[in-house]
Design a protein around this motif. Structure first.
Motif, PDB file in Angstrom:
ATOM      1  N   ASP A 190       0.823  -1.211   0.000  1.00 43.22           N
ATOM      2  CA  ASP A 190       0.000   0.000   0.000  1.00 43.22           C
ATOM      3  C   ASP A 190       0.858   1.263   0.000  1.00 43.22           C
ATOM      4  O   ASP A 190       0.472   2.283  -0.580  1.00 43.22           O
ATOM      5  CB  ASP A 190      -0.931   0.003   1.213  1.00 43.22           C
ATOM      6  N   SER A 191       2.014   1.199   0.650  1.00 47.80           N
ATOM      7  CA  SER A 191       2.922   2.354   0.647  1.00 47.80           C
ATOM      8  C   SER A 191       3.442   2.622  -0.760  1.00 47.80           C
ATOM      9  O   SER A 191       3.511   3.779  -1.204  1.00 47.80           O
ATOM     10  CB  SER A 191       4.082   2.113   1.623  1.00 47.80           C
ATOM     11  N   ILE A 192       3.821   1.559  -1.479  1.00 51.01           N
ATOM     12  CA  ILE A 192       4.305   1.722  -2.854  1.00 51.01           C
ATOM     13  C   ILE A 192       3.186   2.250  -3.751  1.00 51.01           C
ATOM     14  O   ILE A 192       3.406   3.129  -4.596  1.00 51.01           O
ATOM     15  CB  ILE A 192       4.872   0.390  -3.376  1.00 51.01           C
ATOM     16  N   ILE A 195       2.781   5.943  -3.371  1.00 58.85           N
ATOM     17  CA  ILE A 195       3.836   6.728  -4.036  1.00 58.85           C
ATOM     18  C   ILE A 195       3.612   6.764  -5.542  1.00 58.85           C
ATOM     19  O   ILE A 195       3.680   7.822  -6.177  1.00 58.85           O
ATOM     20  CB  ILE A 195       5.217   6.151  -3.692  1.00 58.85           C
ATOM     21  N   LEU A 196       3.319   5.604  -6.123  1.00 56.26           N
ATOM     22  CA  LEU A 196       3.151   5.537  -7.573  1.00 56.26           C
ATOM     23  C   LEU A 196       1.867   6.216  -8.043  1.00 56.26           C
ATOM     24  O   LEU A 196       1.781   6.634  -9.201  1.00 56.26           O
ATOM     25  CB  LEU A 196       3.172   4.083  -8.033  1.00 56.26           C
ATOM     26  N   ASP A 197       0.874   6.321  -7.172  1.00 57.93           N
ATOM     27  CA  ASP A 197      -0.333   7.064  -7.538  1.00 57.93           C
ATOM     28  C   ASP A 197      -0.042   8.549  -7.712  1.00 57.93           C
ATOM     29  O   ASP A 197      -0.663   9.226  -8.534  1.00 57.93           O
ATOM     30  CB  ASP A 197      -1.413   6.874  -6.465  1.00 57.93           C
ATOM     31  N   VAL A 198       0.906   9.052  -6.935  1.00 54.93           N
ATOM     32  CA  VAL A 198       1.269  10.475  -7.016  1.00 54.93           C
ATOM     33  C   VAL A 198       2.313  10.700  -8.104  1.00 54.93           C
ATOM     34  O   VAL A 198       2.198  11.617  -8.921  1.00 54.93           O
ATOM     35  CB  VAL A 198       1.789  10.979  -5.648  1.00 54.93           C
ATOM     36  N   PRO A 236      10.307   4.741   5.919  1.00 55.36           N
ATOM     37  CA  PRO A 236       9.900   3.659   6.818  1.00 55.36           C
ATOM     38  C   PRO A 236       8.667   2.953   6.272  1.00 55.36           C
ATOM     39  O   PRO A 236       8.039   3.416   5.313  1.00 55.36           O
ATOM     40  CB  PRO A 236       9.596   4.402   8.124  1.00 55.36           C
ATOM     41  N   ASP A 237       8.336   1.837   6.864  1.00 53.42           N
ATOM     42  CA  ASP A 237       7.135   1.125   6.453  1.00 53.42           C
ATOM     43  C   ASP A 237       5.892   1.924   6.835  1.00 53.42           C
ATOM     44  O   ASP A 237       5.893   2.664   7.823  1.00 53.42           O
ATOM     45  CB  ASP A 237       7.106  -0.241   7.143  1.00 53.42           C
ATOM     46  N   SER A 238       4.847   1.799   6.050  1.00 61.17           N
ATOM     47  CA  SER A 238       3.550   2.435   6.291  1.00 61.17           C
ATOM     48  C   SER A 238       3.633   3.949   6.120  1.00 61.17           C
ATOM     49  O   SER A 238       3.712   4.713   7.088  1.00 61.17           O
ATOM     50  CB  SER A 238       3.022   2.081   7.682  1.00 61.17           C
ATOM     51  N   VAL A 239       3.613   4.389   4.845  1.00 64.33           N
ATOM     52  CA  VAL A 239       3.655   5.815   4.509  1.00 64.33           C
ATOM     53  C   VAL A 239       2.595   6.086   3.450  1.00 64.33           C
ATOM     54  O   VAL A 239       2.272   5.209   2.633  1.00 64.33           O
ATOM     55  CB  VAL A 239       5.062   6.221   4.003  1.00 64.33           C
ATOM     56  N   ASP A 261       1.320   9.247   7.899  1.00 65.80           N
ATOM     57  CA  ASP A 261       1.417   7.835   8.256  1.00 65.80           C
ATOM     58  C   ASP A 261       0.421   7.008   7.457  1.00 65.80           C
ATOM     59  O   ASP A 261      -0.621   7.504   7.008  1.00 65.80           O
ATOM     60  CB  ASP A 261       1.141   7.642   9.747  1.00 65.80           C
ATOM     61  N   GLY A 262       0.757   5.718   7.334  1.00 70.35           N
ATOM     62  CA  GLY A 262      -0.147   4.772   6.702  1.00 70.35           C
ATOM     63  C   GLY A 262      -0.900   3.975   7.735  1.00 70.35           C
ATOM     64  O   GLY A 262      -1.272   4.470   8.799  1.00 70.35           O
ATOM     65  N   ARG A 263      -1.095   2.709   7.441  1.00 70.16           N
ATOM     66  CA  ARG A 263      -1.849   1.825   8.341  1.00 70.16           C
ATOM     67  C   ARG A 263      -1.053   1.549   9.609  1.00 70.16           C
ATOM     68  O   ARG A 263       0.169   1.408   9.583  1.00 70.16           O
ATOM     69  CB  ARG A 263      -2.162   0.518   7.611  1.00 70.16           C
ATOM     70  N   ARG A 264      -1.746   1.445  10.726  1.00 67.52           N
ATOM     71  CA  ARG A 264      -1.099   1.148  11.998  1.00 67.52           C
ATOM     72  C   ARG A 264      -0.639  -0.304  12.010  1.00 67.52           C
ATOM     73  O   ARG A 264      -1.387  -1.213  11.647  1.00 67.52           O
ATOM     74  CB  ARG A 264      -2.055   1.398  13.162  1.00 67.52           C
ATOM     75  N   LEU A 265       0.608  -0.514  12.449  1.00 66.87           N
ATOM     76  CA  LEU A 265       1.192  -1.853  12.475  1.00 66.87           C
ATOM     77  C   LEU A 265       1.479  -2.301  13.902  1.00 66.87           C
ATOM     78  O   LEU A 265       1.597  -1.480  14.818  1.00 66.87           O
ATOM     79  CB  LEU A 265       2.486  -1.873  11.654  1.00 66.87           C
TER      80      LEU A 265
END
Length: 571
Positions: free
Chosen positions: A94-96, A99-102, A166-169, A303-307
């Motif tokens: 989801d983080s990737i 980024i690629l959507d933008v 970092p993970d989840s962005v 931040d992205g999803r909580r891990l």
């Protein structure tokens, strides 16, 4: 006659017509060349006008073209890198996507610790048929199939800068990437005067290595805890110190909370292991040694999803981090970790509540220190190695020179701590049973000079009157076979001479040498042991006894101690 006049008249008319035709021809020819010359000189004049007024010559670009150029500039300058994530729970896909959507076709590199299972596959790579993949997965483990140039993990990065995420962005727009790119491309310095500070800026050349790191925090970071830490390295003494500082300070050597890092790839290539775990802590320590400056950017990522909401995943991540930190300190040859933070101190009434004995978590977490600097500063000290169940860090000593002397280091602090504990234990035993003893040899020399233990000490010599040996139950039992007392100390009679040694444990041989002497008339002689320490001396040095301050206590020693040390040739 009349006919002749008509002929002359016709001739004159023809001549006039011919003359008019010639005149018309030359007039037309002249006009034609003027038009041609004018048409040839007009572009140059227009070019002159355009050069004279460049702002008028600029054609206004459309918003789509501007955005396209901005995306192209970002893609040519930055590669987004995911270094730290966990295969058992992550938000990488989801983080990737975010980024690629933008920024479509943004170069992204995902570094893997070995081959993940189940396999980590990003399906979006295969949706753009015929186009080059912009997301790459690179295994940091050793691979026999790879050629030499591919074994270098940085070979996957082809831009000037690497943005470690970092993970989840979640990336909402390109604006923040443009801002941090503009910031790192700008060379700023201060010209300090007696009354004012002037800041100047200039653009950095493309081939110049930017020795500065941009730290970009995340919006979800906790404001109640500090973000920045100052690192102090004392490698000769095997020590690293972490001190909490303000985020606005120019001493921010390590950022604790969630953040991204924008780094020049040239800086990464100068480091021995820029991607080593734990990342980014290992990177920050190498950056400290390389004098790389850091700047905390005022704007934040989202931040992205909580891990790691579940306990078992959080504990699994903690175990991995703890193992990584232990391996990092082993690689860096760090034996003592000092933390200076601001928090409410918790008092303990237990006997082993000293900062040297309490074992803290070696992992640096986000709750390292409170951001309220009005709270008292608390110092915690962790020692790694030299436990009862592990061998001494000193190892075998040849020619009175341990191995670390050749590395330009002193005795590891964990060994010094256990040596002090063993000395205090022996001292308590001797004083309780009334054995006449005195501090001897190199320990006595450092006690006279500094009142402390030498930083290069690996043992302590205590000489005692052999006639008092029967007073100590531990000494009596150790004459026949090794003896472990109630506190775990190992009493043994040395095989290379009739002297005794008290070790911290059976496995850990750091300890105190007990040298028996007997008084025969006016001479004090060694009782059964030999070597350079077995040198007879006058009994006058022991009558009366004196004391010296050593490790915070008054310890018995010979009188005229400097003459005594000179007689025994102790340097």
């Amino acid at each position: 006659m009349k006919i002749m006049r008509l002929r002359h008249a016709k001739l004159i008319v023809v001549l006039i017509v011919i003359a008019n035709l010639i005149l018309f021809y030359y007039s037309w020819k002249s006009t034609l060349w003027k038009n041609i010359a004018a048409s040839l000189t007009l572009p140059s004049m227009e070019t002159y006008d355009l050069l004279k007024k460049p702002s008028q010559a600029h054609v206004e670009k459309s918003p789509k073209e501007k955005a396209r150029n901005a995306f192209k500039h970002i893609r040519k300058s930055i590669t987004i890198v995911f270094r730290t994530f966990y295969t058992f729970e992550n938000d990488i896909k989801d983080s990737i996507d975010s980024i690629l959507d933008v920024i479509p076709n943004m170069p992204i590199v995902v570094y893997l610790e070995g081959i993940p299972y189940p396999p980590l596959v990003y399906q979006r790579n295969n949706s753009a048929g015929g186009q080059e993949t912009s997301v790459r997965f690179v295994n940091l483990g050793f691979d026999l199939v790879k050629p030499v140039h591919e074994l270098n993990p940085l070979s996957a990065v082809h831009t000037k800068y690497a943005l470690f995420m970092p993970d989840s962005v979640r990336l909402s727009s390109k604006n923040l990437l443009q801002k941090i790119l503009r910031e790192i491309n700008t060379n700023s310095w201060e010209n300090k005067d007696a009354k004012a500070v002037l800041k100047s800026k200039s653009m950095i050349a493309p081939e110049e290595v930017v020795r500065r790191v941009i730290i970009v925090p995340f919006a979800g970071n906790l404001k109640s805890f500090v973000g920045c830490i100052q690192i102090t390295l004392d490698l000769p003494n095997w020590t690293i110190q972490y001190t909490a500082v303000n985020s606005t300070s120019d001493k921010c050597d390590l950022f604790l909370q969630k953040h991204a890092l924008l780094v020049d790839v040239g800086v990464l290539k100068e480091m021995p292991e820029p991607l080593a775990a734990p990342f980014p802590e290992m990177f920050y320590i190498q950056a400290k040694l390389s004098n790389i400056t850091k700047f905390v950017f005022p704007t934040s990522f989202q931040d992205g999803r909580r891990l790691f909401a579940a306990y078992h995943t959080k504990q699994r991540r903690t175990d991995i981090r703890r193992r990584q930190f232990r391996e990092m300190y082993k690689k860096l040859q760090i034996k003592r970790i000092v933390r200076r933070s601001h928090k409410v101190s918790i008092k303990s009434d237990s006997k082993d509540s000293s900062s040297y004995n309490v074992q803290h978590n070696l992992v640096l977490d986000t709750q390292f220190s409170s951001s309220n600097f009005s709270l008292p500063q608390v110092t915690d000290i962790d020692l790694i190695g030299c436990e009862r169940t592990t061998k001494s860090c000193v190892g075998t000593v040849y020619n009175q020179r341990p191995f670390y002397v050749y590395l330009g280091k002193h005795t590891p602090p964990c060994c010094l701590d256990k040596l002090k504990s063993t000395f205090n234990h022996v001292l308590e035993e001797f004083e309780n049973v009334g054995i006449r003893y005195w501090l001897d040899n190199q320990a006595l020399r450092t006690a006279i000079d500094t009142n402390r233990l030498s930083p290069d000490a690996y043992d302590i010599d205590i000489s005692f009157n052999v006639n008092d040996l029967e007073r100590s139950n531990s000494l009596k039992k150790s004459q026949n076979k090794p003896y472990v007392d109630n506190e775990g100390f190992y009493w043994i009679k040395a095989t290379d001479g009739h002297y005794f040694k008290v070790q911290f444990s059976k496995i850990n041989q750091i300890g105190v040498n007990l040298l028996p002497f007997e008084i025969s008339g006016n001479v004090v002689k060694p009782n059964g042991f030999f070597g350079w320490k077995a040198k007879p001396f006058s009994a006058d040095f022991l009558h009366p006894m004196s004391t010296v301050l050593f490790l915070g206590k008054n310890i018995m020693c010979p009188n005229n101690v400097r003459d005594y040390l000179e007689f025994k040739s102790i340097p």
